[in-house]
Design a protein around this motif. Structure first.
Motif, mmCIF file in Angstrom:
data_model
loop_
_atom_site.group_PDB
_atom_site.id
_atom_site.type_symbol
_atom_site.label_atom_id
_atom_site.label_comp_id
_atom_site.label_asym_id
_atom_site.label_seq_id
_atom_site.Cartn_x
_atom_site.Cartn_y
_atom_site.Cartn_z
ATOM 1 N N THR A 20 -5.401 -0.193 5.649
ATOM 2 C CA THR A 20 -6.221 -0.055 6.850
ATOM 3 C C THR A 20 -5.493 -0.533 8.108
ATOM 4 O O THR A 20 -6.072 -0.496 9.188
ATOM 5 C CB THR A 20 -7.535 -0.850 6.699
ATOM 6 O OG1 THR A 20 -7.226 -2.226 6.486
ATOM 7 C CG2 THR A 20 -8.362 -0.314 5.538
ATOM 8 N N ASP A 21 -4.271 -0.980 7.956
ATOM 9 C CA ASP A 21 -3.473 -1.464 9.080
ATOM 10 C C ASP A 21 -2.915 -0.265 9.850
ATOM 11 O O ASP A 21 -2.185 0.564 9.304
ATOM 12 C CB ASP A 21 -2.326 -2.332 8.560
ATOM 13 C CG ASP A 21 -1.592 -3.068 9.661
ATOM 14 O OD1 ASP A 21 -1.771 -2.719 10.843
ATOM 15 O OD2 ASP A 21 -0.822 -3.989 9.336
ATOM 16 N N LEU B 138 -5.536 -10.648 11.777
ATOM 17 C CA LEU B 138 -6.685 -11.270 11.121
ATOM 18 C C LEU B 138 -7.455 -12.187 12.060
ATOM 19 O O LEU B 138 -8.670 -12.360 11.901
ATOM 20 C CB LEU B 138 -6.230 -12.042 9.877
ATOM 21 C CG LEU B 138 -5.751 -11.177 8.707
ATOM 22 C CD1 LEU B 138 -5.272 -12.048 7.565
ATOM 23 C CD2 LEU B 138 -6.822 -10.217 8.256
ATOM 24 N N LYS C 50 -1.174 -8.704 1.120
ATOM 25 C CA LYS C 50 -2.319 -7.882 0.717
ATOM 26 C C LYS C 50 -3.354 -8.745 -0.001
ATOM 27 O O LYS C 50 -3.059 -9.440 -0.973
ATOM 28 C CB LYS C 50 -1.857 -6.754 -0.197
ATOM 29 C CG LYS C 50 -2.964 -5.792 -0.541
ATOM 30 C CD LYS C 50 -2.442 -4.603 -1.294
ATOM 31 C CE LYS C 50 -3.566 -3.613 -1.506
ATOM 32 N NZ LYS C 50 -3.076 -2.362 -2.064
ATOM 33 N N GLY D 277 -13.594 -13.785 7.532
ATOM 34 C CA GLY D 277 -13.673 -13.404 6.126
ATOM 35 C C GLY D 277 -12.952 -12.104 5.807
ATOM 36 O O GLY D 277 -12.988 -11.633 4.679
ATOM 37 N N THR D 278 -12.275 -11.521 6.780
ATOM 38 C CA THR D 278 -11.541 -10.275 6.555
ATOM 39 C C THR D 278 -10.244 -10.585 5.819
ATOM 40 O O THR D 278 -9.564 -11.555 6.125
ATOM 41 C CB THR D 278 -11.220 -9.582 7.894
ATOM 42 O OG1 THR D 278 -12.444 -9.352 8.596
ATOM 43 C CG2 THR D 278 -10.512 -8.270 7.678
ATOM 44 N N VAL D 279 -9.906 -9.753 4.856
ATOM 45 C CA VAL D 279 -8.644 -9.889 4.152
ATOM 46 C C VAL D 279 -7.698 -8.810 4.654
ATOM 47 O O VAL D 279 -8.118 -7.752 5.132
ATOM 48 C CB VAL D 279 -8.808 -9.775 2.616
ATOM 49 C CG1 VAL D 279 -9.649 -10.915 2.092
ATOM 50 C CG2 VAL D 279 -9.393 -8.454 2.225
ATOM 51 N N TYR D 280 -6.409 -9.091 4.536
ATOM 52 C CA TYR D 280 -5.416 -8.120 4.988
ATOM 53 C C TYR D 280 -5.277 -6.998 3.967
ATOM 54 O O TYR D 280 -5.156 -7.239 2.763
ATOM 55 C CB TYR D 280 -4.051 -8.781 5.215
ATOM 56 C CG TYR D 280 -3.005 -7.786 5.631
ATOM 57 C CD1 TYR D 280 -3.028 -7.235 6.901
ATOM 58 C CD2 TYR D 280 -2.024 -7.363 4.753
ATOM 59 C CE1 TYR D 280 -2.092 -6.297 7.291
ATOM 60 C CE2 TYR D 280 -1.074 -6.431 5.131
ATOM 61 C CZ TYR D 280 -1.120 -5.894 6.404
ATOM 62 O OH TYR D 280 -0.201 -4.957 6.781
ATOM 63 N N ASP D 281 -5.299 -5.780 4.466
ATOM 64 C CA ASP D 281 -5.111 -4.603 3.624
ATOM 65 C C ASP D 281 -4.179 -3.644 4.367
ATOM 66 O O ASP D 281 -4.545 -3.117 5.422
ATOM 67 C CB ASP D 281 -6.450 -3.925 3.345
ATOM 68 C CG ASP D 281 -6.322 -2.757 2.391
ATOM 69 O OD1 ASP D 281 -5.248 -2.606 1.764
ATOM 70 O OD2 ASP D 281 -7.295 -1.992 2.269
ATOM 71 N N ALA E 66 -9.830 -9.989 13.843
ATOM 72 C CA ALA E 66 -10.813 -9.337 12.974
ATOM 73 C C ALA E 66 -12.006 -10.261 12.740
ATOM 74 O O ALA E 66 -12.004 -11.429 13.114
ATOM 75 C CB ALA E 66 -10.155 -8.971 11.648
ATOM 76 N N ALA E 67 -12.999 -9.712 12.074
ATOM 77 C CA ALA E 67 -14.198 -10.491 11.752
ATOM 78 C C ALA E 67 -13.834 -11.593 10.755
ATOM 79 O O ALA E 67 -12.917 -11.440 9.946
ATOM 80 C CB ALA E 67 -15.253 -9.577 11.152
ATOM 81 N N TYR F 243 -6.595 -14.014 3.002
ATOM 82 C CA TYR F 243 -7.455 -14.378 4.125
ATOM 83 C C TYR F 243 -6.593 -14.989 5.215
ATOM 84 O O TYR F 243 -5.408 -15.279 5.015
ATOM 85 C CB TYR F 243 -8.516 -15.383 3.670
ATOM 86 C CG TYR F 243 -9.555 -14.781 2.759
ATOM 87 C CD1 TYR F 243 -10.628 -14.065 3.271
ATOM 88 C CD2 TYR F 243 -9.450 -14.921 1.381
ATOM 89 C CE1 TYR F 243 -11.574 -13.505 2.443
ATOM 90 C CE2 TYR F 243 -10.398 -14.372 0.528
ATOM 91 C CZ TYR F 243 -11.457 -13.658 1.072
ATOM 92 O OH TYR F 243 -12.377 -13.100 0.245
#
Length: 164
Positions: free
Chosen positions: A101-102, A88, A41, A94-98, A91-92, A44
């Motif tokens: 939202t997964d 990731l 969580k 600079g996206t961080v894992y959360d 994804a775009a 990057y």
């Protein structure tokens, strides 16, 4: 002499208070997924890649030991790191894992909630059947069972009485 905080060994508590509620069996893979998601969580893609390399190293080291070679949790953790890395990568930048939202995590949580609701409904139904069986037993002991109107679900209560 007994003190207020010491327990007397000869006093027995009722069995019902000592018996734990039935628990769900432990799933090492699920534990591994949750550990990885908690660690990942806010990470990057670069940090996830480093963690994946560490997990691969650990898996290689574990494969050299017979008692660790077939560890379900280690394999699940490795697969989850790989899945998060792919997520990731797609994804775009600079996206961080959360985990909130997964989609995979949310689907698992929804499935767990549905299973818990189903278990709760089964427990409520079993309690209802047991209560009706107790009621029918009391009516039989009073000799008024023949005078009662049958209800829907009495077959299950009769089966419960037969089982007892």
């Amino acid at each position: 002499m007994t003190t207020p905080w010491s327990r007397r060994r000869d006093v027995r508590r009722p069995l019902a208070s000592r018996v734990a509620a039935p628990r769900e069996p432990v799933d090492p893979a699920r534990i591994g997924w949750r550990v990885v998601r908690r660690r990942a969580k806010g990470m990057y893609a670069a940090a996830v890649a480093r963690a994946l390399e560490g997990a691969r190293f650990d898996a290689r080291q574990d494969s050299r030991h017979e008692h660790l070679a077939d560890d379900t949790r280690v394999r699940a953790e490795l697969a989850e790191w790989e899945r998060i890395e792919q997520l990731l990568a797609d994804a775009a930048p600079g996206t961080v894992y959360d985990p909130d939202t997964d989609d995979v995590v949310q689907a698992e949580l929804a499935a767990e909630a549905a299973a818990a609701a189903a278990r709760e409904a089964e427990l409520r139904e079993a309690a209802r059947v047991a209560a009706r069986a107790d009621e029918l037993q009391a009516l039989r002991e009073l000799g008024t069972l023949e005078q009662t109107e049958p209800r829907e679900g009495d077959e299950a209560a009769r089966d419960e009485l037969t089982r007892r």
